[in-house]
Scaffold this motif. Sequence first.
Motif, PDB file in Angstrom:
ATOM      1  N   CYS A   1       0.835  -1.213   0.000  1.00 51.19           N
ATOM      2  CA  CYS A   1       0.000   0.000   0.000  1.00 51.19           C
ATOM      3  C   CYS A   1       0.868   1.261   0.000  1.00 51.19           C
ATOM      4  CB  CYS A   1      -0.925  -0.003   1.212  1.00 51.19           C
ATOM      5  SG  CYS A   1      -2.255  -1.235   1.134  1.00 51.19           S
TER       6      CYS A   1
ATOM      7  N   ALA B   1       2.118   1.817  -3.432  1.00 52.81           N
ATOM      8  CA  ALA B   1       1.096   2.356  -4.332  1.00 52.81           C
ATOM      9  C   ALA B   1       0.866   3.842  -4.095  1.00 52.81           C
ATOM     10  CB  ALA B   1      -0.212   1.585  -4.149  1.00 52.81           C
ATOM     11  N   ILE B   2       0.937   4.253  -2.825  1.00 51.95           N
ATOM     12  CA  ILE B   2       0.710   5.658  -2.490  1.00 51.95           C
ATOM     13  C   ILE B   2       1.871   6.543  -2.930  1.00 51.95           C
ATOM     14  CG2 ILE B   2       0.449   7.274  -0.561  1.00 51.95           C
ATOM     15  CD1 ILE B   2      -1.046   4.992   0.922  1.00 51.95           C
TER      16      ILE B   2
ATOM     17  N   GLN C   1       1.724   3.893 -12.027  1.00 48.86           N
ATOM     18  CA  GLN C   1       0.762   4.062 -10.949  1.00 48.86           C
ATOM     19  C   GLN C   1      -0.339   3.002 -10.996  1.00 48.86           C
ATOM     20  OE1 GLN C   1       0.454   8.569 -11.759  1.00 48.86           O
ATOM     21  NE2 GLN C   1      -0.071   8.427  -9.599  1.00 48.86           N
ATOM     22  N   LYS C   2      -0.804   2.680 -12.181  1.00 49.83           N
ATOM     23  CA  LYS C   2      -1.819   1.645 -12.329  1.00 49.83           C
ATOM     24  C   LYS C   2      -1.267   0.283 -11.905  1.00 49.83           C
ATOM     25  CE  LYS C   2      -4.077   4.012 -16.218  1.00 49.83           C
ATOM     26  NZ  LYS C   2      -4.386   3.940 -17.676  1.00 49.83           N
TER      27      LYS C   2
ATOM     28  N   ILE D   1      -1.064  -0.153  -8.032  1.00 47.37           N
ATOM     29  CA  ILE D   1      -2.357  -0.389  -7.372  1.00 47.37           C
ATOM     30  C   ILE D   1      -2.735  -1.873  -7.470  1.00 47.37           C
ATOM     31  CG2 ILE D   1      -4.831   0.083  -7.481  1.00 47.37           C
ATOM     32  CD1 ILE D   1      -4.111   2.938  -8.355  1.00 47.37           C
TER      33      ILE D   1
ATOM     34  N   ILE E   1      -1.022  -4.585  -5.077  1.00 47.26           N
ATOM     35  CA  ILE E   1      -1.473  -4.873  -3.707  1.00 47.26           C
ATOM     36  C   ILE E   1      -2.081  -6.271  -3.645  1.00 47.26           C
ATOM     37  CG2 ILE E   1      -3.040  -4.199  -1.854  1.00 47.26           C
ATOM     38  CD1 ILE E   1      -2.770  -1.303  -2.842  1.00 47.26           C
TER      39      ILE E   1
END
Length: 457
Positions: free
Chosen positions: A333, A336-337, A357-358, A361, A364
Amino acid sequence: MNSNRTTVIDENTPLLVLAGPMFLELLLNTMLHNIDTVMLSHYNEYAVGAVGNANTIMFMMIIFFNIIATATSVVVAQYLGAKMYDRMNMIYTLAIVVNLVFGMVLSAAFCAANPFIMNFLHVSPEMRPFSMTYIYIVGGGGFLMAVSNVMLQILRCNGYTKIGMWVTFGINIVNIIGNYLFLYGPLKFLNMGVAGVAISTVAARFLSVVSLIAFFYITKTGRLSLRYLNPFPFKLLSRMIKIGLPSAGENLTYNLYQTTLLSFVNAMGNDAVNARAYCNTLISFAMIFSNASAMSTQIITGHLVGAGKTEEAYKRVFKTLKTSMPITIALACINAILCRFTLHIFTDNINVIALGQKIMIVDILVEFGRCLNMTFVSSLKAAGAYMFPFIAGVLCNWGLGLTTGYAVGVALGLGVAGIFIGTATDECIRGLIVMYYWYKKKWLGKSVIDKTDVLLE
């Protein structure tokens, strides 16, 4: 042979006593693999994707080397757990000699097949020269990995978990210095680029082999001599191959499946290739703790099964999962952030960052499933149940991961993020399957220990 270990391994061994040093070792090892990516990203962007392609092939080579290395870990851990020390020098010598010879043959084969590999992966003309150069040099020195992998397994099973950490730290320093010399320092005038980075990697691995063998003798862990192989222990080798082949087959089919997915990504353009390479660099840090926990539990499980403490082994694996899963998900997580910022370490290409970025996500979910797989598959192998993970891997990789990845990423047009959705599907469902197998105790009675010693010559 020295039967004393720096760490006593039994059901009371704290997880972090083993996992802590392994975590740092894997962190440093991940840095070693990714230092090339970071330093090359400021040298030539095509070189980054090229080395990413080449490392996919290098990982396949490591899988073959792990046929004997994995079997060594299982056999050594169980025999030490059973306190059967009299045959350990034969096991050590056999594992190292066989892997060295096999490594030299395989290194030559990969170098010879280099052009065919480039065609299979659909490597772009801009990246192809860099990829081929890297494979010729690093692949040619691949036999060094074959020896170091076996030595690390031997030392870890004997309780020396910190040596891998210190050796990896040392080779990181060597690799960084070498990369700097060839890319930005006094040797920059040679204009070797990727070749210089590859040479640094091979030099670092050579020093690691020397250090591990020296430590093996200094600590009196055992002895290596060809006289232990006279007469040659064919039965032992046969049993080790039977243990190692399914484990290697599981990793091989996974790597072939990932290589096929990579060919899909290569067809999506250089931005997609680079986004995957950069994200894999970040992802590798998210999975370190769960990997270290799984490796530690594998050693403990092997010792417990060898000692006949199956109920303690059963409970210990679930205890590991309660620790590793929350930390793994938290790291994924955070990745991803922060990826919108961390991806800038590698590139300022807006399209690459958006793709990345995709990917992060989706990752995760990938890490959730991967944590399950690493924990339970490692423990099943340590208990001697090495066939089921292989079968589950083949069916889920190709039946779920590849088909879902192609359908979502290519057919539906979601691109490289869709490819990762396929990987997430594979990891999660396969992870639940192997967890259920462990829960139902299907692994009982599969120990490689034979108290009458009929296993050995």
